[in-house]
Design an enzyme around this catalytic site. Sequence first.
Site, PDB file in Angstrom:
ATOM      1  N   CYS A   1      41.028  22.565  14.451  1.00  0.00           N
ATOM      2  CA  CYS A   1      39.624  22.841  14.763  1.00  0.00           C
ATOM      3  C   CYS A   1      39.347  24.326  14.585  1.00  0.00           C
ATOM      4  O   CYS A   1      40.034  25.158  15.171  1.00  0.00           O
ATOM      5  CB  CYS A   1      39.332  22.420  16.194  1.00  0.00           C
ATOM      6  SG  CYS A   1      37.712  22.926  16.752  1.00  0.00           S
TER       7      CYS A   1
ATOM      8  N   LYS B   1       2.804   4.554   1.037  1.00  0.00           N
ATOM      9  CA  LYS B   1       3.244   5.146   2.292  1.00  0.00           C
ATOM     10  C   LYS B   1       2.887   6.628   2.234  1.00  0.00           C
ATOM     11  O   LYS B   1       3.474   7.389   1.469  1.00  0.00           O
ATOM     12  CB  LYS B   1       4.750   4.969   2.476  1.00  0.00           C
ATOM     13  CG  LYS B   1       5.259   5.498   3.794  1.00  0.00           C
ATOM     14  CD  LYS B   1       6.684   5.042   4.038  1.00  0.00           C
ATOM     15  CE  LYS B   1       7.157   5.393   5.432  1.00  0.00           C
ATOM     16  NZ  LYS B   1       7.351   6.831   5.644  1.00  0.00           N
TER      17      LYS B   1
ATOM     18  N   LYS C   1      10.980   2.817  -0.478  1.00  0.00           N
ATOM     19  CA  LYS C   1      10.899   4.245  -0.779  1.00  0.00           C
ATOM     20  C   LYS C   1      11.086   4.513  -2.273  1.00  0.00           C
ATOM     21  O   LYS C   1      11.799   3.778  -2.957  1.00  0.00           O
ATOM     22  CB  LYS C   1      11.976   4.997   0.008  1.00  0.00           C
ATOM     23  CG  LYS C   1      11.781   4.964   1.522  1.00  0.00           C
ATOM     24  CD  LYS C   1      10.781   6.016   1.949  1.00  0.00           C
ATOM     25  CE  LYS C   1      10.706   6.183   3.455  1.00  0.00           C
ATOM     26  NZ  LYS C   1      11.610   7.168   4.003  1.00  0.00           N
TER      27      LYS C   1
ATOM     28  N   CYS D   1      38.399  17.081  16.211  1.00  0.00           N
ATOM     29  CA  CYS D   1      39.123  18.006  17.065  1.00  0.00           C
ATOM     30  C   CYS D   1      39.609  17.242  18.290  1.00  0.00           C
ATOM     31  O   CYS D   1      38.865  16.496  18.906  1.00  0.00           O
ATOM     32  CB  CYS D   1      38.186  19.133  17.478  1.00  0.00           C
ATOM     33  SG  CYS D   1      38.750  20.050  18.910  1.00  0.00           S
TER      34      CYS D   1
ATOM     35  N   CYS E   1      37.507  22.214  24.086  1.00  0.00           N
ATOM     36  CA  CYS E   1      36.950  22.774  22.858  1.00  0.00           C
ATOM     37  C   CYS E   1      35.545  23.303  23.128  1.00  0.00           C
ATOM     38  O   CYS E   1      34.647  22.546  23.449  1.00  0.00           O
ATOM     39  CB  CYS E   1      36.903  21.703  21.764  1.00  0.00           C
ATOM     40  SG  CYS E   1      36.134  22.302  20.249  1.00  0.00           S
TER      41      CYS E   1
ATOM     42  N   CYS F   1      38.494  25.858  18.282  1.00  0.00           N
ATOM     43  CA  CYS F   1      39.416  25.972  19.422  1.00  0.00           C
ATOM     44  C   CYS F   1      40.869  25.940  19.000  1.00  0.00           C
ATOM     45  O   CYS F   1      41.758  26.116  19.834  1.00  0.00           O
ATOM     46  CB  CYS F   1      39.146  24.878  20.450  1.00  0.00           C
ATOM     47  SG  CYS F   1      39.678  23.239  19.940  1.00  0.00           S
TER      48      CYS F   1
ATOM     49  N   GLU G   1       0.847  -1.193   0.000  1.00  0.00           N
ATOM     50  CA  GLU G   1       0.000   0.000   0.000  1.00  0.00           C
ATOM     51  C   GLU G   1       0.879   1.239   0.000  1.00  0.00           C
ATOM     52  O   GLU G   1       2.041   1.168   0.398  1.00  0.00           O
ATOM     53  CB  GLU G   1      -0.886  -0.003   1.247  1.00  0.00           C
ATOM     54  CG  GLU G   1      -0.087   0.218   2.525  1.00  0.00           C
ATOM     55  CD  GLU G   1      -0.797  -0.255   3.788  1.00  0.00           C
ATOM     56  OE1 GLU G   1      -0.933  -1.478   3.955  1.00  0.00           O
ATOM     57  OE2 GLU G   1      -1.196   0.607   4.573  1.00  0.00           O
TER      58      GLU G   1
ATOM     59  N   ASP H   1       2.655  10.422   3.047  1.00  0.00           N
ATOM     60  CA  ASP H   1       3.622  11.345   3.632  1.00  0.00           C
ATOM     61  C   ASP H   1       2.904  12.384   4.472  1.00  0.00           C
ATOM     62  O   ASP H   1       2.689  13.509   4.046  1.00  0.00           O
ATOM     63  CB  ASP H   1       4.433  12.003   2.511  1.00  0.00           C
ATOM     64  CG  ASP H   1       5.738  12.556   3.029  1.00  0.00           C
ATOM     65  OD1 ASP H   1       6.044  12.349   4.218  1.00  0.00           O
ATOM     66  OD2 ASP H   1       6.454  13.188   2.241  1.00  0.00           O
TER      67      ASP H   1
ATOM     68  N   TYR I   1      -4.675   2.666   8.574  1.00  0.00           N
ATOM     69  CA  TYR I   1      -3.938   1.518   8.018  1.00  0.00           C
ATOM     70  C   TYR I   1      -3.396   0.578   9.094  1.00  0.00           C
ATOM     71  O   TYR I   1      -2.723  -0.392   8.782  1.00  0.00           O
ATOM     72  CB  TYR I   1      -2.803   1.975   7.111  1.00  0.00           C
ATOM     73  CG  TYR I   1      -1.860   2.985   7.740  1.00  0.00           C
ATOM     74  CD1 TYR I   1      -1.042   2.631   8.810  1.00  0.00           C
ATOM     75  CD2 TYR I   1      -1.789   4.297   7.264  1.00  0.00           C
ATOM     76  CE1 TYR I   1      -0.200   3.545   9.395  1.00  0.00           C
ATOM     77  CE2 TYR I   1      -0.942   5.219   7.842  1.00  0.00           C
ATOM     78  CZ  TYR I   1      -0.149   4.833   8.909  1.00  0.00           C
ATOM     79  OH  TYR I   1       0.687   5.739   9.493  1.00  0.00           O
TER      80      TYR I   1
HETATM   81  P1  AMP Z   1       9.245   6.496   9.099  1.00  0.00           P
HETATM   82  O1  AMP Z   1       8.711   7.561  10.016  1.00  0.00           O
HETATM   83  O2  AMP Z   1       9.837   6.987   7.842  1.00  0.00           O
HETATM   84  O3  AMP Z   1      10.046   5.457   9.816  1.00  0.00           O
HETATM   85  O4  AMP Z   1       7.967   5.699   8.581  1.00  0.00           O
HETATM   86  C1  AMP Z   1       7.035   5.206   9.465  1.00  0.00           C
HETATM   87  C2  AMP Z   1       5.805   6.032   9.342  1.00  0.00           C
HETATM   88  O5  AMP Z   1       5.229   5.891   8.073  1.00  0.00           O
HETATM   89  C3  AMP Z   1       4.721   5.609  10.272  1.00  0.00           C
HETATM   90  O6  AMP Z   1       4.893   6.120  11.556  1.00  0.00           O
HETATM   91  C4  AMP Z   1       3.526   6.211   9.598  1.00  0.00           C
HETATM   92  O7  AMP Z   1       3.333   7.515  10.058  1.00  0.00           O
HETATM   93  C5  AMP Z   1       3.909   6.336   8.146  1.00  0.00           C
HETATM   94  N1  AMP Z   1       3.056   5.623   7.197  1.00  0.00           N
HETATM   95  C6  AMP Z   1       2.498   6.193   6.126  1.00  0.00           C
HETATM   96  N2  AMP Z   1       1.751   5.322   5.431  1.00  0.00           N
HETATM   97  C7  AMP Z   1       1.832   4.152   6.081  1.00  0.00           C
HETATM   98  C8  AMP Z   1       1.269   2.873   5.850  1.00  0.00           C
HETATM   99  N3  AMP Z   1       0.495   2.635   4.803  1.00  0.00           N
HETATM  100  N4  AMP Z   1       1.563   1.892   6.722  1.00  0.00           N
HETATM  101  C9  AMP Z   1       2.366   2.140   7.789  1.00  0.00           C
HETATM  102  N5  AMP Z   1       2.925   3.327   8.056  1.00  0.00           N
HETATM  103  C10 AMP Z   1       2.670   4.336   7.210  1.00  0.00           C
HETATM  104 ZN    ZN Z   2      37.845  22.160  18.861  1.00  0.00          ZN
END
Ligand code: AMP
Ligand code: ZN
Length: 755
Positions: A434, A133, A329, A452, A458, A437, A131, A135, A241
């Site tokens: 550095c 992911k 990804k 450093c 430092c 420092c 499915e 954002d 989900y």
């Molecule tokens: P990450 O934060 O990159 O480790 O990814 C994990 C996060 O992906 C989860 O905490 C969810 O918020 C998000 N996510 C989005 N779509 C999905 C999905 N279909 N199944 C599981 N997690 C999802």
């Molecule tokens: Zn330093």
Amino acid sequence: MSQQNQSDPSQIAVPDLTEEAARAELSRLADQLGKANAAYHTEDAPVLSDADYDALKRRNAEIEDRFPDLKRDDSPSEQVGAAPSDGFGKVQHRVRMLSLANVFEDEDVTDFDSSVRNFLGRKEPVAYTAEPKIDGLSLSLRYENGVLMQAATRGDGSEGENVTANAMTIADVPHTLTSAPEVLEVRGEVYMSHADFAALNERHAAQGGKTFANPRNAAAGSLRQLDPEITRARPLKFFAYAWGEVSEPLADTQIGAIERLAALGFATNPLTHLCETKEQMLAHYHSIEEQRATLGYDIDGVVYKVNDLALQQRLGFRSTTPRWATAHKFPAELAWTRLEAIDIQVGRTGALSPVARLQPVTVGGVVVSNATLHNEDYIAGVDSNGEPIRGGKDIRVGDWVQVYRAGDVIPKVADVDLSHRKDDAQPYEFPHVCPECGSEAIREEGDSVRRCTGGLVCPAQAVEKLKHFVSRSAFDIEGLGSKQIEMFYVDEVLPIKEPADIFTLEERDAKQLAKLKNRDGFGEKSANKIFEAIDQRRKIEFGRLLFALGIRHLGEVAGNDLARHFMTWDALVQTVEAAIPAAERQNKADEAVAAERAAAAEEGRRAKVTDVRKLIEAENPIEDSAVAAWDEMVNINGVGAVLAQSLITTFAQPQERAVIDRLMEHLTVIAPEQQATESPVVGKTVVFTGSLEKMTRAEAKARAEALGAKVSGSVSKKTDLVVAGPGAGSKAEKAAELGIETIDEDAWLELIAGL
Ligand code: AMP
Ligand code: ZN
């Protein structure tokens, strides 16, 4: 009063309203208050004075009081008006909210499937759901007896923020459910569509307000509003989900559970498919990738989940990610721009990190003006083994460079276009001192990072360490953030030079004539607030404390792993101290091995690694207790030799040790919660040996740890139980010698049955 006014229900006093007039009035008030809210929060142009607004809200409540049956579904009185003044309350997640492991290549999907089947010791294929992911940001909705009781953000996974009032304003979030389990936590993603995002930004821009970089930021910013009315005015959406605590299973399979959630009234993603083969998984991934641009909301990959929930249960979790799922990804976003300068930042471990200052450029919807250049070698065009990268092209100031951004990670400079290079461009010279420092900055054998050597002298390291110490996942002291740390570090009256100084701040302030409360930007209230926030942190969770110390390689996860293993500070210190001679010997051995490897390479022969190690060990005899302590450290789940070495070295270094001891005088350590208190193996140290027949070693170990046991690789006096399968050798013998209880696999399974 004119005739007309008398028939206008808005002019009639509440006690005189007829039912019919009351109904009309409630409708008018809902409308008017709704518009007023929208005007106030999104258009930033209030149409009502606060007093008028309050009067309307009061009238609405009075009418509802008199005619409870007429109360509308969208009643303005259900809309929590007053925001909590001090941020959000905290919510302890009963079932942790996790993140996901990532893969990028098609081949990695094969590895994911193999790791699942290896863990389970299974030859037959495993089916997965696939499915998009989404954002956005995850949200957990808790229903009890079908009523939405609480909504919480993920936070750090164990503790999130209480955003109930805000979540209730999201249209996709049902307030009540019919025929739901008694307890049901529904989890999913809050997101904003492209169209809604564009409209929101346009509106804000027109008013000269702040615009959001991308829909995810807009969604997060909208959900985490102290005033739920602002959230209501933002067009948020929600896909379900997953689930957290449930009083009865939703289904036997992932896909079945999603269907159940849909039947309960949740929006679920229509691109959720069941895949029986790896080919189907990849085909669905590529099909989603093709549709990505036309979905109307942001996704950053595809999530695969083992479909059979019984298998999911067996697979369980690593420290922050499930073993039964992974995110595939999409390839990262790229853009080209000019490299204007290279700055060197000094981190808390002394690492000199080159940062690219770029001519600002939009990469996948986000404006990027800084990017990482990793390290000296990376700029020069070689990898950690000295092999060329980017075809050996180095990176110079003024170059035309490619910027790469994948998800949340820091953008990086990926490539350089030599055809744009100016004739007078000079190779970049990485500093050997550095910049903060002036101490020498050196690279250790095999380390790609130049560090450093200033250590505690430092200022950059000290300040970065302190910033880390007060950061969100560490001590999280409200009112004492990066800005204040920088200020206090150079303060002549009330300096904070090391963590212990934070906890003496109030006491020192009391003795001063020029008090904090009298300073610019402070005042009595905020000074007291800081003191209070500091006081609250005199009691600190063990895992946080360890993370806060800023020891190299000791991240949040390792902090918790160490805490769960040792349970008390004293136990940790005892083992770490006991292991010092072993760590020192290990260091010598590592050096000798590196030298041997180099010599062997030169002479074109095979390196005698084991011999060299044995020789060093023979030349440097140490006590058995030191060996045992070292073994204990490296066998802790999630620790390993590199972290053990780093932790032990810190404690062995007198000045660093003194800094820690001074800090500890002010602190009480909170022991981590035992996960499975019911289990007979909590806190026991278990060793598996020989071959197991009912499950793989990995599964056995994971299961034992989930039940609160510590799994060790070697038998010692500290071992409580040995589980020996056929073919168990020296470990079983040693256990017999030490009189440690030894059982077979079946007895073990019986012991933990039903847990
Ligand atoms: P990450 O934060 O990159 O480790 O990814 C994990 C996060 O992906 C989860 O905490 C969810 O918020 C998000 N996510 C989005 N779509 C999905 C999905 N279909 N199944 C599981 N997690 C999802
Ligand atoms: Zn330093």
